[in-house]
Design a protein around this motif. Structure first.
Motif, PDB file in Angstrom:
ATOM      1  N   LEU A   6       0.846  -1.204   0.000  1.00  0.00           N
ATOM      2  CA  LEU A   6       0.000   0.000   0.000  1.00  0.00           C
ATOM      3  C   LEU A   6       0.873   1.243   0.000  1.00  0.00           C
ATOM      4  N   SER A   7       0.408   2.297  -0.668  1.00  0.00           N
ATOM      5  CA  SER A   7       1.166   3.554  -0.688  1.00  0.00           C
ATOM      6  C   SER A   7       1.109   4.217   0.682  1.00  0.00           C
ATOM      7  N   ILE A   8       1.986   5.173   0.900  1.00  0.00           N
ATOM      8  CA  ILE A   8       1.990   5.929   2.161  1.00  0.00           C
ATOM      9  C   ILE A   8       0.631   6.603   2.380  1.00  0.00           C
ATOM     10  N   GLU A   9       0.052   7.141   1.317  1.00  0.00           N
ATOM     11  CA  GLU A   9      -1.238   7.826   1.444  1.00  0.00           C
ATOM     12  C   GLU A   9      -2.362   6.848   1.792  1.00  0.00           C
ATOM     13  N   GLU A  10      -2.299   5.629   1.220  1.00  0.00           N
ATOM     14  CA  GLU A  10      -3.304   4.603   1.550  1.00  0.00           C
ATOM     15  C   GLU A  10      -3.162   4.164   3.006  1.00  0.00           C
ATOM     16  N   LEU A  11      -1.928   3.996   3.454  1.00  0.00           N
ATOM     17  CA  LEU A  11      -1.688   3.631   4.858  1.00  0.00           C
ATOM     18  C   LEU A  11      -2.170   4.735   5.793  1.00  0.00           C
ATOM     19  N   HIS A  12      -1.887   5.978   5.404  1.00  0.00           N
ATOM     20  CA  HIS A  12      -2.308   7.131   6.216  1.00  0.00           C
ATOM     21  C   HIS A  12      -3.835   7.178   6.348  1.00  0.00           C
ATOM     22  N   ASP A  13      -4.507   6.908   5.251  1.00  0.00           N
ATOM     23  CA  ASP A  13      -5.972   6.911   5.250  1.00  0.00           C
ATOM     24  C   ASP A  13      -6.520   5.859   6.233  1.00  0.00           C
ATOM     25  N   LEU A  14      -5.909   4.676   6.232  1.00  0.00           N
ATOM     26  CA  LEU A  14      -6.332   3.606   7.148  1.00  0.00           C
ATOM     27  C   LEU A  14      -6.051   3.985   8.606  1.00  0.00           C
ATOM     28  N   LEU A  15      -4.916   4.647   8.836  1.00  0.00           N
ATOM     29  CA  LEU A  15      -4.541   5.062  10.189  1.00  0.00           C
ATOM     30  C   LEU A  15      -5.504   6.127  10.719  1.00  0.00           C
ATOM     31  N   VAL A  16      -5.823   7.094   9.855  1.00  0.00           N
ATOM     32  CA  VAL A  16      -6.728   8.184  10.268  1.00  0.00           C
ATOM     33  C   VAL A  16      -8.125   7.648  10.565  1.00  0.00           C
ATOM     34  N   LYS A  17      -8.583   6.686   9.732  1.00  0.00           N
ATOM     35  CA  LYS A  17      -9.922   6.093   9.919  1.00  0.00           C
ATOM     36  C   LYS A  17      -9.957   5.073  11.061  1.00  0.00           C
ATOM     37  N   LYS A  18      -8.785   4.803  11.629  1.00  0.00           N
ATOM     38  CA  LYS A  18      -8.643   3.828  12.726  1.00  0.00           C
ATOM     39  C   LYS A  18      -8.981   2.409  12.282  1.00  0.00           C
ATOM     40  N   GLU A  19      -8.825   2.171  10.967  1.00  0.00           N
ATOM     41  CA  GLU A  19      -8.961   0.803  10.460  1.00  0.00           C
ATOM     42  C   GLU A  19      -7.631   0.054  10.635  1.00  0.00           C
ATOM     43  N   LEU A  20      -6.595   0.804  10.959  1.00  0.00           N
ATOM     44  CA  LEU A  20      -5.261   0.271  11.208  1.00  0.00           C
ATOM     45  C   LEU A  20      -4.641   1.122  12.303  1.00  0.00           C
ATOM     46  N   SER A  21      -4.000   0.486  13.280  1.00  0.00           N
ATOM     47  CA  SER A  21      -3.325   1.258  14.328  1.00  0.00           C
ATOM     48  C   SER A  21      -1.833   1.359  14.017  1.00  0.00           C
ATOM     49  N   ALA A  65      -4.278  13.932  11.102  1.00  0.00           N
ATOM     50  CA  ALA A  65      -4.839  13.739   9.752  1.00  0.00           C
ATOM     51  C   ALA A  65      -4.076  14.534   8.697  1.00  0.00           C
ATOM     52  N   ASP A  66      -3.406  15.613   9.107  1.00  0.00           N
ATOM     53  CA  ASP A  66      -2.673  16.462   8.156  1.00  0.00           C
ATOM     54  C   ASP A  66      -1.224  16.035   7.967  1.00  0.00           C
ATOM     55  N   ASN A  67      -0.780  15.037   8.703  1.00  0.00           N
ATOM     56  CA  ASN A  67       0.611  14.575   8.630  1.00  0.00           C
ATOM     57  C   ASN A  67       0.650  13.188   8.005  1.00  0.00           C
ATOM     58  N   VAL A  68       0.923  13.148   6.700  1.00  0.00           N
ATOM     59  CA  VAL A  68       0.860  11.891   5.949  1.00  0.00           C
ATOM     60  C   VAL A  68       1.928  10.895   6.409  1.00  0.00           C
ATOM     61  N   MET A  69       2.975  11.380   7.068  1.00  0.00           N
ATOM     62  CA  MET A  69       4.068  10.495   7.492  1.00  0.00           C
ATOM     63  C   MET A  69       3.881   9.938   8.905  1.00  0.00           C
ATOM     64  N   ALA A  70       2.856  10.348   9.617  1.00  0.00           N
ATOM     65  CA  ALA A  70       2.647   9.890  10.995  1.00  0.00           C
ATOM     66  C   ALA A  70       2.540   8.370  11.063  1.00  0.00           C
ATOM     67  N   ALA A  71       3.363   7.761  11.911  1.00  0.00           N
ATOM     68  CA  ALA A  71       3.373   6.320  12.194  1.00  0.00           C
ATOM     69  C   ALA A  71       3.934   5.463  11.062  1.00  0.00           C
ATOM     70  N   ILE A  72       4.508   6.089  10.029  1.00  0.00           N
ATOM     71  CA  ILE A  72       5.084   5.310   8.930  1.00  0.00           C
ATOM     72  C   ILE A  72       6.471   4.816   9.339  1.00  0.00           C
ATOM     73  N   PRO A  73       6.716   3.510   9.301  1.00  0.00           N
ATOM     74  CA  PRO A  73       8.036   2.982   9.646  1.00  0.00           C
ATOM     75  C   PRO A  73       9.075   3.344   8.574  1.00  0.00           C
ATOM     76  N   ILE A  74      10.301   3.555   9.010  1.00  0.00           N
ATOM     77  CA  ILE A  74      11.384   3.898   8.086  1.00  0.00           C
ATOM     78  C   ILE A  74      12.678   3.264   8.555  1.00  0.00           C
ATOM     79  N   ALA A  75      13.500   2.833   7.613  1.00  0.00           N
ATOM     80  CA  ALA A  75      14.827   2.298   7.918  1.00  0.00           C
ATOM     81  C   ALA A  75      15.867   3.384   7.645  1.00  0.00           C
ATOM     82  N   VAL A  76      16.934   3.385   8.426  1.00  0.00           N
ATOM     83  CA  VAL A  76      17.957   4.435   8.328  1.00  0.00           C
ATOM     84  C   VAL A  76      19.330   3.803   8.141  1.00  0.00           C
ATOM     85  N   LYS A  77      20.070   4.291   7.170  1.00  0.00           N
ATOM     86  CA  LYS A  77      21.427   3.798   6.903  1.00  0.00           C
ATOM     87  C   LYS A  77      22.294   3.928   8.152  1.00  0.00           C
TER      88      LYS A  77
END
Length: 488
Positions: A6-21, A65-77
């Motif tokens: 899923l794209s970041i925006e799709e994940l964000h939508d699920l997080l905002v709707k509380k369909e995904l924590s 809801a305005d922060n599309v990156m909230a709760a998105i996991p990321i790996a760091v070099k």
């Protein structure tokens, strides 16, 4: 299906709707890492406990809801400082180093409620183009585990390509984001020098290094660059140039844009099959209304020689701090101060790092400085002027990201010159401090080919505009390796 499809925006939508924590997303990401890590070896450290605690705290606080990156996991070099998380630069020298501060880029991730899930493998101190110079293990290519993922940010690239994470950070000194992005079939951006703070990045070549994003899509890459960019008082080389929204031109027409194709980027040393993919990509951009014309960058042929003098000289200076006294590895068999220095550095650094320290020290030494380091600086200026002349008439430059597709593990790593020449097409961009991106443009024998787009300083929005137009009208970015659910 993995949530990373899923794209970041799709994940964000699920997080905002509380369909995904946030906790469920983090747990799913950790599962993806555990199930695929054995095949590709992307990570050096997985920060499971801290990531889960951060996710729980975010769920309690609520997703903005305005922060599309909230709760998105990321790996760091693993050459980017992370407070309380091992930061080894893939070197024995820093095998136990746990920083007491975050790099500015990492602070910016946390400020947007992103979750640092772990630290990725690299060539030791970012010196290499295959990820085989890591002191701990080689990383494998997500498309074919007998091939290299590229380097030095190979762990960050393979983590995204294999679907372990959706986003990651790398660093690029001579192509270390763009080349692994090309080999791994994903998007990798090397921003304008100074666009992203280098504070907390373990320095290799201070006039060349730049942190940048890896992603599955162009838009997500731009969204992540939005997060990490901006002036930083802790970095004297950080630009005060205003940070616009890097997604602002995505979706706009590219009709009438002038794109240059340097004949030097399509000449000797470029695999004919790769060349054909790039020519096809150029024709595709023409079909979208762009004007593609051949130009010359005559001094680019000196790029590799200039780079290895300048980068090695800067590395020789930067790596003096690793002396066995202050932190990190110390040789146990030393009986005097001199032996501590000599034995620690002899045992703590790998062969490639020692090779570059010696090359750099020689280039800076009395009697040789004028012949090598000073001369390299003068030729660097000629390379910069070549770019300026082209950009006086053209919006962007295009070419291959790398001369070949991913090569086999344990094939070029015993031949330093062959390995250095693999950076032929990416190095000039760092020497000139320009932004450059690699995007998927096709395949040769089942392995991805990267298209490189280069712009004048601070032209990231225009690069993303053209990259997104290419992506929107092709399906190369939709094709995934078998490890990430793709077809065999």
């Amino acid at each position: 299906m993995s949530l990373n499809h899923l794209s970041i925006e799709e994940l964000h939508d699920l997080l905002v709707k509380k369909e995904l924590s946030a906790l469920e997303l983090t747990q799913a990401t950790l599962e993806d890492i555990k199930s695929r890590e054995g095949a590709v070896d992307s990570f050096l450290t997985i920060s499971e406990e801290a990531a889960l605690a951060q996710a729980e705290a975010l769920d309690e606080k609520g997703i903005d809801a305005d922060n599309v990156m909230a709760a998105i996991p990321i790996a760091v070099k693993d050459n980017i400082s992370t407070k309380g998380i091992l930061t080894t630069a893939a070197s024995k020298m820093l095998y136990n180093y746990e920083p007491i501060f975050d790099a500015t880029a990492v602070e910016k991730l946390y400020a947007k409620d992103m979750i640092v899930i772990g630290k990725t493998n690299l060539d030791e101190f970012a010196m290499g183009g295959s990820n085989e110079n890591s002191a701990f293990k080689p990383t494998k290519n997500a498309w074919d585990q007998t091939k290299v993922p590229g380097g030095s940010s190979g762990g960050s690239a393979s983590a995204v390509a294999s679907g372990q994470v959706r986003l990651s950070l790398g660093s690029d000194t001579g192509g270390s984001i763009r080349q692994p992005a090309a080999f791994s079939g994903i998007v990798g951006m090397k921003p304008t020098y100074g666009r992203v703070s280098r504070f907390g990045l373990i320095a290799f070549g201070s006039s060349l290094d730049q942190i940048g994003p890896f992603s599955q899509t162009v838009k997500e890459n731009a969204q992540l660059l939005n997060v990490i960019s901006g002036h930083d008082v802790k970095d004297a080389t950080s630009t005060k140039q205003e940070v616009a929204d890097f997604t602002s031109k995505i979706g706009q027409d590219i009709k009438g844009m002038k794109i240059a194709l340097p004949k030097e980027y399509m000449g000797e040393g470029i695999d004919p099959a790769v060349k054909e993919v790039i020519l096809k990509a150029a024709r595709h951009l023409e079909s979208l209304g762009a004007i593609v014309e051949e130009v010359s960058l005559p001094h680019s042929k000196y790029g590799v020689a200039v780079y290895y003098i300048i980068a090695s000289s800067e590395a020789s200076s930067n790596l003096q701090r690793f002396d066995g006294i202050r932190y990190g590895f110390r040789a146990e068999d030393a009986t005097s101060l001199e032996e501590i220095y000599v034995q620690t550095r002899s045992q703590g650094f790998g062969e490639e790092v020692k090779r570059r320290i010696m090359l750099g020290t020689f280039s800076l030494s009395a009697g040789y400085y004028d012949a090598y380091f000073k001369k390299a600086g003068q030729v660097r200026t000629l390379i910069i002027r070549d770019f300026e002349k082209v950009f006086a008439d053209y919006d962007l430059i295009l070419g291959p990201t790398a001369p070949t597709v991913a090569f086999g593990l344990d094939t070029l790593n015993h031949d330093p010159v062959a390995m250095y020449l693999a950076d032929l097409l990416t190095i000039p961009v760092n020497l000139a401090g320009l932004p450059g991106i690699s995007i998927p443009a096709g395949f040769v024998e089942g392995l991805p080919v990267g298209l490189q787009l280069i712009g004048p300083k601070y032209s990231e929005e225009t690069i993303y505009q053209v990259a997104a137009a290419f992506e929107a009208t092709t399906d190369y970015h939709k094709q995934q390796p078998v490890i990430f659910g793709g077809e065999a």
